[in-house]
Scaffold this motif. Structure first.
Motif, mmCIF file in Angstrom:
data_model
loop_
_atom_site.group_PDB
_atom_site.id
_atom_site.type_symbol
_atom_site.label_atom_id
_atom_site.label_comp_id
_atom_site.label_asym_id
_atom_site.label_seq_id
_atom_site.Cartn_x
_atom_site.Cartn_y
_atom_site.Cartn_z
ATOM 1 N N SER A 25 63.302 53.651 -17.509
ATOM 2 C CA SER A 25 63.101 52.896 -18.489
ATOM 3 C C SER A 25 64.007 53.340 -19.691
ATOM 4 O O SER A 25 64.504 52.655 -20.377
ATOM 5 C CB SER A 25 62.078 52.310 -19.011
ATOM 6 N N ASP A 26 63.932 54.623 -20.062
ATOM 7 C CA ASP A 26 64.809 55.364 -21.180
ATOM 8 C C ASP A 26 66.231 55.303 -20.998
ATOM 9 O O ASP A 26 66.904 54.935 -21.982
ATOM 10 C CB ASP A 26 64.203 56.595 -21.301
ATOM 11 N N VAL B 79 62.159 41.661 -18.776
ATOM 12 C CA VAL B 79 62.198 42.926 -19.468
ATOM 13 C C VAL B 79 62.497 42.787 -20.937
ATOM 14 O O VAL B 79 63.146 41.749 -21.231
ATOM 15 C CB VAL B 79 63.103 43.957 -18.650
ATOM 16 N N SER C 234 61.939 47.903 -20.862
ATOM 17 C CA SER C 234 60.774 47.901 -20.231
ATOM 18 C C SER C 234 60.323 46.893 -19.668
ATOM 19 O O SER C 234 60.678 45.762 -20.173
ATOM 20 C CB SER C 234 59.720 48.433 -21.378
ATOM 21 N N ASP D 159 56.137 51.056 -14.830
ATOM 22 C CA ASP D 159 57.295 50.555 -15.649
ATOM 23 C C ASP D 159 58.416 51.295 -14.752
ATOM 24 O O ASP D 159 58.208 52.161 -13.859
ATOM 25 C CB ASP D 159 57.245 51.053 -16.995
ATOM 26 N N ASN E 101 64.121 48.532 -25.134
ATOM 27 C CA ASN E 101 63.204 49.213 -26.064
ATOM 28 C C ASN E 101 63.699 50.397 -26.898
ATOM 29 O O ASN E 101 63.371 51.324 -27.240
ATOM 30 C CB ASN E 101 62.212 50.021 -24.969
#
Length: 710
Positions: free
Chosen positions: A477-478, A524, A483, A473, A527
C-alpha cells in the motif's frame, strides 16, 4: 558453445510414437528412421513397457504385447537410429496393470477411502488397476524394470510417463507412513483441493521427490549421457492441487524440461512463447521443450490432424522464445504410416531450419525491457482450468496481449528468481494480480521501487499471503500510494470510470469523461500526497428505465488508477482486473489504459518499434553463438478472426526500428523470409546504443534475422 555438452543439453527435435498394441505387427525400424531423417528429427521416444510390454523380460509383472511374435523392435530401432546419429529414449509407464498382474501382488496397489482398488476404466478394453505411488511396483520394481532395459539395449534414456497420481491413496502403506511422519491420520471427505488436504499434498510431494531422485539415480548409473525426463504439467495446466507436485519442485530431477501445450485447447497464439519463457526462467541451463501434436490435437482427437497453419504458427512461436520440440503421435509406426497423413511432413522444414541454424538458435535469452512476474502461489490459490472462473492466468493473458500488440519485449520472471538483480535487469516490473506474495517478496519489490524501479500492478496484488489468506490491506500500500477501504463493488455490469484530468496516462481519452469498467472494483483511497488519482470509480448506471439511467455526480473519491512516487521510483496501480478484462471482456479502454501505463514507465523508449499490425509478434533474443549476437524472430498471426487459424494473411511493407547496446553492426543475415529484407541504415542513439532501420517487403508466417552488433 555446445561442443562439451551432453546431447540432451542441445537443441532437441523429438518425435514420439506412442505405439498401440497392433502397431508392432511388421514393425519396420528402417522406415521409421527414414521418416526421422526426412523431417530432420534427432531423437525418437518409443514404447518400452509397463501397462503393456513392447519387449520380453522375466519380471513377475511381465505383460507382453499380445501382437508380438519373435521380433525385437527395440533392438532393431536402436541399431537403425544410432546408425544415423538419432537418439532413442524409451517410454515406461507404471500407472496401472491388468487384473491378472494385480492379483499377483494386490498389496502393491492403491485403494480408495472405502478400501476398494483404484481403477482406470476403459470402455473398450479391460480396466487397469492403479498402483500406490509408494509401492514396490512404482519404485523398486520400476527401477529393476529400467535396469533390464539398459542391460538389454543401448538406449539413450528413459521417459517416465505418468509418474504422478492424482488424489489420495488409503492403502496400509500410505496410512502407516503418513501417521509415522506427520502424527496424523489420512484426511477424509470433502474435495482433494480443499485446505483439509494441504498437509497431505505437501507430504505426497515429498514422496514424489523421493521417487524421482531414486529413479534418476538408476538411469545415471549407466552414464551421465543417459537422459531422464518426464512429462511435467505447469503454467497453463498446473496440477499441484490434484497431483501434489509442480515444476518448481521436480525440475531439478530431469535433464530437460518438457511441458504439453496442444493447439486444440485454444490457449493464446503466443502461448508457446510464454511457455518456453516460463521454462527458461525456472531452469535457465536446461533445454525447454514444448510437447505438442500435429496428429492428435489433444486426448479427444488423437487420430486426426490438427489445423496445419495454426500448428505451424504454434511451432514458430515456440522457436521465437528459444524452444525445442516434442511432436507426439498416438497411432501408427510413424506419421507417414498411419490413418491421417495430412500433416506427416508439417514439421520437416521447421526442424530443418532449426538444424541449419542450431548454433545461432542456441541458448537464446529474451532482450527484456519489462519483467512480468509469474506468481506460483497466486496460480495455486486462484487459478482455474475453466478460464471464465480463473483469477490469475487470465490476468497474465490479457497483459501479454497488450505487450505483444505493442511489440514490447518482456521476460516471464518466475518468482523463485525474484531478486533485486533480476528486477534491475529490466526497466519495468509488472505484477498482474500477483495477489499471494510473501513478506520477503514484498520487501524485495519495495526495495526495487524505492531504489528507482518502476512498477505496474493490478487487482489484488500483495493483498494475500502465499497461503491465500487475505491481509487487512495491500502489503504494498505504501508503494501504491493507496489503502483498501474494506468495500468491494460489483462492476461486472453497468460499470464505468471517470477521467479526472488530462495526463500521459489518459492519452487517447481526451474526448471522453467516462471509460469502461467491468468485474469487481476494490475501493481504495490515496494515503499520501505523492499519489495522483487519475481515474475514479463510478457507481453502476443501470440502463432501465432509460429516463432514469443517470447519476447526480459521476465523481467519487475512489481512484481506479493511481500514479505514485515512492523513494526514487514510481508505481501505477489499478485496483481492479484491468488486464483480465482485456482477455475476457475485450473493450479497448482496458488495453489502452495498460498500453499508456507501459508507455509512461518506459518513457516511450522501446527496443522494437514497427508499423506492423498488432497480429505480428516480435521477439528479440540474445544468441549464445556470439557475444554480440541477436536473433530477431517475427511471427505473423494475421488471419481471419477465429480459431483455429486456417490461413495466414501476408503483411507487406514492414518497417522495423531496433535499439541495441552496441557501436556498430558487423553482420546482418536473413535466416528465413523474404530475400528483399534489407538493413536500410544504422544511426547512433543515446548512451552507447545504435538504432537499426530494417525494411521487410513481405512476411508470410515467419521471418528470422541474425544480427551481430558490438
Amino acid at each position: 558453445m555446445t561442443d562439451n555438452k551432453q546431447w540432451y543439453q542441445k537443441q532437441l527435435r523429438i518425435l514420439q510414437t506412442v505405439l498401440r498394441e497392433p502397431d508392432v505387427v511388421d514393425y519396420d525400424a528402417g522406415s521409421v528412421v527414414d521418416y526421422m531423417e526426412q523431417i530432420h528429427a534427432n531423437c525418437i521416444i518409443i514404447n518400452g513397457g509397463g501397462i503393456v510390454d513392447f519387449f520380453r523380460h522375466n519380471l513377475v509383472t511381465a505383460n507382453p504385447n499380445p501382437f508380438m511374435t519373435k521380433e525385437d523392435l527395440l533392438k532393431d530401432l536402436v541399431e537403425a537410429a544410432h546408425a544415423k546419429g538419432i537418439k532413442v529414449v524409451v517410454r515406461v509407464d507404471f500407472r496401472g496393470v491388468d487384473k491378472k498382474i494385480y492379483e499377483l501382488r494386490p498389496h502393491w496397489f492403491a485403494v480408495n477411502e472405502i478400501g476398494e482398488p483404484k481403477i482406470r476404466d476403459n470402455p473398450l478394453h479391460s480396466a487397469i488397476f492403479q498402483p500406490c505411488y509408494q509401492s514396490t511396483y512404482r519404485n523398486e520394481h520400476a527401477y529393476r524394470f529400467i535396469d533390464v532395459l539398459f542391460e538389454k539395449y543401448d538406449i539413450d534414456g528413459i521417459w517416465e510417463n505418468s509418474y504422478s497420481q492424482s488424489g489420495i491413496c488409503y492403502c496400509k502403506s500410505c496410512s502407516d507412513r503418513f501417521r509415522k511422519e506427520t502424527g496424523h491420520e489420512l484426511p477424509r471427505g470433502g474435495q482433494f483441493t480443499d485446505s483439509l488436504y494441504d498437509e497431505y499434498r505437501e507430504w505426497k510431494a515429498a514422496c514424489v521427490m523421493e521417487h524421482l531422485r531414486d529413479c534418476r539415480a538408476v538411469v545415471k548409473k549407466y552414464g551421465e549421457e543417459k537422459a531422464y525426463a518426464a512429462e511435467i504439467f505447469g503454467l497453463y495446466h498446473d496440477r499441484f492441487k490434484t497431483d501434489g507436485h509442480d515444476l518448481y519442485a521436480i525440475k531439478d530431477h530431469f535433464d530437460f524440461l518438457v511441458t504439453p501445450l496442444f493447439t486444440a485447447n485454444h490457449e493464446p497464439m503466443n502461448g508457446p512463447s510464454t511457455l518456453i519463457k516460463f521454462l527458461k526462467s525456472l531452469s535457465p541451463d536446461k533445454v525447454p521443450v514444448m510437447l505438442f501434436g500435429h496428429l492428435g490435437t489433444n486426448n479427444d482427437l488423437r487420430y486426426i490432424s490438427s489445423a496445419k497453419q495454426e500448428t505451424r504458427l504454434w511451432m514458430w512461436e515456440a522457436i521465437s522464445a528459444g524452444g525445442s520440440f516434442w511432436n507426439c503421435v498416438f497411432n501408427g509406426q510413424h506419421p507417414g504410416a498411419t490413418y491421417d497423413r495430412r500433416n506427416a511432413l508439417l514439421s520437416a522444414d521447421i526442424y530443418d531450419y532449426m538444424e541449419r541454424y542450431e548454433d545461432l538458435l542456441t541458448e537464446q535469452q529474451t532482450v527484456a525491457e519489462v519483467n512480468v512476474l509469474y506468481s506460483r502461489a497466486t496460480n495455486a490459490a486462484f487459478g482455474n482450468p475453466n478460464r471464465s472462473k480463473d483469477a490469475y492466468l487470465t490476468h497474465l493473458m490479457g497483459l501479454e496481449q497488450v505487450l505483444n500488440d505493442q511489440h514490447i519485449q518482456y521476460r516471464l520472471l518466475t518468482d523463485d528468481k525474484l531478486n533485486l538483480e533480476t528486477l534491475n535487469a529490466a526497466k519495468v516490473l509488472i505484477l498482474a494480480n500477483a495477489a499471494c506474495l510473501s513478506d520477503q517478496e514484498v520487501e524485495i519489490i519495495r526495495s526495487y521501487v524505492r531504489g528507482g524501479g518502476k512498477l505496474i500492478a493490478t487487482n489484488l496484488t500483495s493483498f494475500s499471503t502465499p497461503e491465500g489468506t487475505n491481509r487487512h490491506d495491500f502489503a504494498l500500500s505504501d508503494v501504491f500510494g493507496c489503502s483498501f477501504t474494506g468495500s468491494v463493488k460489483d462492476n461486472s455490469q453497468y460499470g464505468y470510470q471517470f477521467v479526472k484530468e488530462a495526463h500521459a496516462l489518459t492519452k487517447g481519452f481526451e474526448d471522453t469523461q467516462l471509460l469502461a469498467s467491468w468485474s469487481d472494483q476494490y475501493l481504495v483511497k490515496t494515503n499520501t500526497d505523492t499519489a495522483q488519482a487519475l481515474l475514479t470509480y463510478v457507481p453502476q448506471i443501470f440502463p432501465q428505465p432509460p429516463e432514469r439511467s443517470w447519476l447526480r455526480s459521476y465523481e467519487t473519491d475512489y481512484p481506479t488508477m493511481i500514479l505514485n512516487s515512492f523513494g526514487e521510483g514510481q508505481s501505477i496501480f489499478f485496483p481492479y482486473g484491468v488486464d483480465r478484462n482485456v482477455w475476457l471482456h475485450g473493450h479497448n479502454d482496458f488495453s489502452e489504459l495498460l498500453k499508456n501505463a507501459v508507455d509512461y514507465m518506459l518513457e516511450e523508449q522501446y527496443v522494437i518499434r514497427s508499423n506492423a499490425p498488432l497480429s505480428v509478434h516480435f521477439s528479440l533474443n540474445k544468441s549464445g553463438a556470439a557475444e554480440g549476437g541477436y536473433v530477431l524472430h517475427i511471427v505473423n498471426t494475421t488471419a481471419a478472426p477465429r480459431r483455429p487459424v486456417l490461413q495466414t494473411i501476408p503483411v507487406t511493407d514492414i518497417e522495423v526500428e531496433i535499439l541495441l547496446p552496441a557501436q556498430q553492426v558487423n553482420e546482418f543475415r536473413i535466416l528465413q523470409g523474404d530475400s528483399g529484407i534489407e538493413l536500410v541504415r544504422v544511426e547512433p542513439a543515446c548512451e552507447g546504443q545504435i538504432k537499426l532501420f530494417v525494411r521487410i517487403p513481405r512476411i508470410e508466417e515467419y521471418t528470422g534475422i541474425y544480427i551481430d552488433a558490438l
